[in-house]
Design a protein around this motif. Structure first.
Motif, short mmCIF file in Angstrom:
data_model
loop_
_atom_site.label_atom_id
_atom_site.label_comp_id
_atom_site.label_asym_id
_atom_site.label_seq_id
_atom_site.Cartn_x
_atom_site.Cartn_y
_atom_site.Cartn_z
N PRO A 72 138.51 13.56 21.22
CA PRO A 72 137.33 13.26 20.42
C PRO A 72 136.47 14.49 20.16
O PRO A 72 136.67 15.55 20.77
N LEU A 73 135.51 14.34 19.26
CA LEU A 73 134.68 15.47 18.87
C LEU A 73 133.86 16.02 20.03
O LEU A 73 133.68 17.25 20.14
N ALA A 74 133.34 15.15 20.88
CA ALA A 74 132.37 15.62 21.87
C ALA A 74 132.54 15.00 23.25
O ALA A 74 131.69 15.21 24.12
N ARG A 75 133.64 14.27 23.48
CA ARG A 75 133.80 13.54 24.73
C ARG A 75 135.23 13.64 25.24
O ARG A 75 136.15 13.92 24.48
N PRO A 76 135.43 13.36 26.52
CA PRO A 76 136.81 13.26 27.02
C PRO A 76 137.52 12.09 26.37
O PRO A 76 136.90 11.08 26.00
N LEU A 77 138.83 12.21 26.25
CA LEU A 77 139.64 11.15 25.65
C LEU A 77 139.74 9.95 26.59
O LEU A 77 140.04 10.11 27.78
N PRO A 126 142.26 4.40 8.44
CA PRO A 126 142.24 4.72 9.87
C PRO A 126 142.45 3.46 10.72
O PRO A 126 141.76 2.45 10.55
N LEU A 127 143.41 3.55 11.64
CA LEU A 127 143.72 2.45 12.55
C LEU A 127 143.34 2.77 13.99
O LEU A 127 143.56 1.95 14.88
N GLY A 128 142.80 3.95 14.22
CA GLY A 128 142.42 4.38 15.57
C GLY A 128 141.07 5.06 15.54
O GLY A 128 140.26 4.86 14.62
N PRO A 129 140.77 5.89 16.54
CA PRO A 129 139.52 6.65 16.51
C PRO A 129 139.43 7.50 15.24
O PRO A 129 140.43 7.94 14.69
N ASN A 170 138.25 1.57 19.23
CA ASN A 170 138.38 2.69 18.29
C ASN A 170 137.07 3.43 18.09
O ASN A 170 137.04 4.66 18.01
N ILE A 171 135.98 2.68 17.98
CA ILE A 171 134.68 3.31 17.77
C ILE A 171 134.19 3.96 19.07
O ILE A 171 133.63 5.07 19.06
N ALA A 178 132.75 8.35 14.37
CA ALA A 178 132.45 7.13 13.62
C ALA A 178 131.10 7.24 12.91
O ALA A 178 130.96 6.84 11.75
N ALA A 179 130.10 7.76 13.61
CA ALA A 179 128.78 7.90 13.01
C ALA A 179 128.84 8.79 11.78
O ALA A 179 128.19 8.51 10.75
N GLN A 180 129.61 9.87 11.84
CA GLN A 180 129.73 10.77 10.69
C GLN A 180 130.43 10.08 9.52
O GLN A 180 130.03 10.24 8.36
N VAL A 181 131.46 9.32 9.80
CA VAL A 181 132.20 8.65 8.73
C VAL A 181 131.34 7.58 8.06
O VAL A 181 131.29 7.49 6.82
#
Length: 320
Positions: A72-77, A126-129, A170-171, A178-181
């Motif tokens: 992810p952009l800013a967090r652990p997976l 998109p079907l995932g994160p 997913n979110i 998600a917030a950016q999209v």
């Protein structure tokens, strides 16, 4: 009408696999330009592998598969092997893929494709994160007006959460993406848990897949046999919800679904509600609508469509 050009962004996942199969079985309505893998249900190495396994199962090794963001952009997976098994496609015994993984990074493929195709002609699915999609939009803001629509699986309103009390998986995995999209100004259609939990693979519906008597039919039946054990135990439901195929079914037969155009914001700060889709279903705020949130589907029509299309695979005109 010409088929709708799409890029499937995915983290397969048994239900992701069924969504891909439905898209590849519907060439009159959908042209799959490529598949981009993202880390989610399982790590990136496995999602990229699984996407190629599914293409080969469908008889479409010509579909380009690109590996994308591995975190992810800013967090652990956060992953979901507890649902999908260690491989992400536990259930059927499917061979390792022989088709190559493309050299181009998924984010670059998304950007390059949107710039190369006519403006407004490509839909992202998109079907995932949403990590790959958000990264593409951040790196190349000029692509936003070129996107016809983003049709995604994610979020919830009344159903609320499946990975935390308030967040859909997913979110939750990448809420910043998600917030950016959702803030990008692109037309968005959302298949939340409220819809997907009505697309239940009951025993008769799964038997219908198996009765197709094809490799695809047997594989899908075995995927949902494995997948449903988690949902039966967790929800006491009659079967597994097929979350992601709702996205590709919508592209084939949108009248199966009903929903509302509302405002949706993504919670990125609270420890209690991180990843929540704050959906203004009743329009109680003055925030401008930014997404069509689906609220219901005709489950019988959905499964009739899915079974009929899966029975077409592999297509005789597929590229070997």
């Amino acid at each position: 009408m010409p088929p709708r050009k799409i890029i499937i962004d995915t983290d397969p996942g048994q239900d992701d696999a069924v969504a891909i199969l439905l898209a590849l079985a519907s060439p009159a309505e959908i042209e799959v330009l490529g598949i981009t893998a993202v880390a989610g249900n399982v790590p990136l190495e496995l999602t990229a592998r699984n996407a190629r396994i599914v293409c080969e199962l469908a008889g479409r090794p010509d579909i380009p598969v690109h590996a994308g963001c591995d975190r992810p952009l800013a967090r652990p997976l956060v992953t979901a092997e507890h649902v999908h098994g260690r491989s992400g496609l536990d259930g059927p015994d499917l061979p390792d893929p022989t088709m190559p993984l493309q050299d181009t990074h998924a984010v670059d493929f998304i950007i390059d494709t949107l710039r190369a195709e006519p403006e407004g002609s490509v839909t992202l699915c998109p079907l995932g994160p949403l990590t790959n999609v958000a990264t593409a939009l951040a790196r190349a803001p000029d692509i936003a007006p070129r996107i016809a629509e983003i049709v995604l699986m994610g979020g919830a309103y009344f159903e609320v959460g499946n990975i935390t009390p308030t967040a859909e998986f997913n979110i939750y995995v990448d809420p910043e993406a998600a917030a950016q999209v959702f803030a990008a100004g692109v037309p968005i259609t959302v298949m939340p848990l409220d819809v997907t939990h009505k697309a239940l693979v009951t025993r008769p519906r799964n038997d219908a897949f198996r009765t197709l008597g094809t490799a695809v039919g047997h594989a899908v039946a075995e995927m949902t046999d494995f997948f449903e054990r988690f949902d039966r135990e967790k929800y006491g439901s009659l079967g597994a919800p097929l979350h992601d195929p709702c996205v590709t079914a919508y592209l084939v037969a949108p009248d199966i679904f009903t929903g509302r155009h509302i405002n949706v914001e993504i919670e990125t700060m609270s420890d209690l509600t991180l990843g929540m889709t704050v959906a203004d279903w009743w329009r109680v705020t003055e925030r401008a609508p930014n997404a069509t949130f689906m609220g219901d589907l005709d489950a019988d029509r959905f499964f009739a469509l899915l079974t009929e299309r899966l029975g077409r695979l592999p297509l005789t005109e597929s590229v070997a």
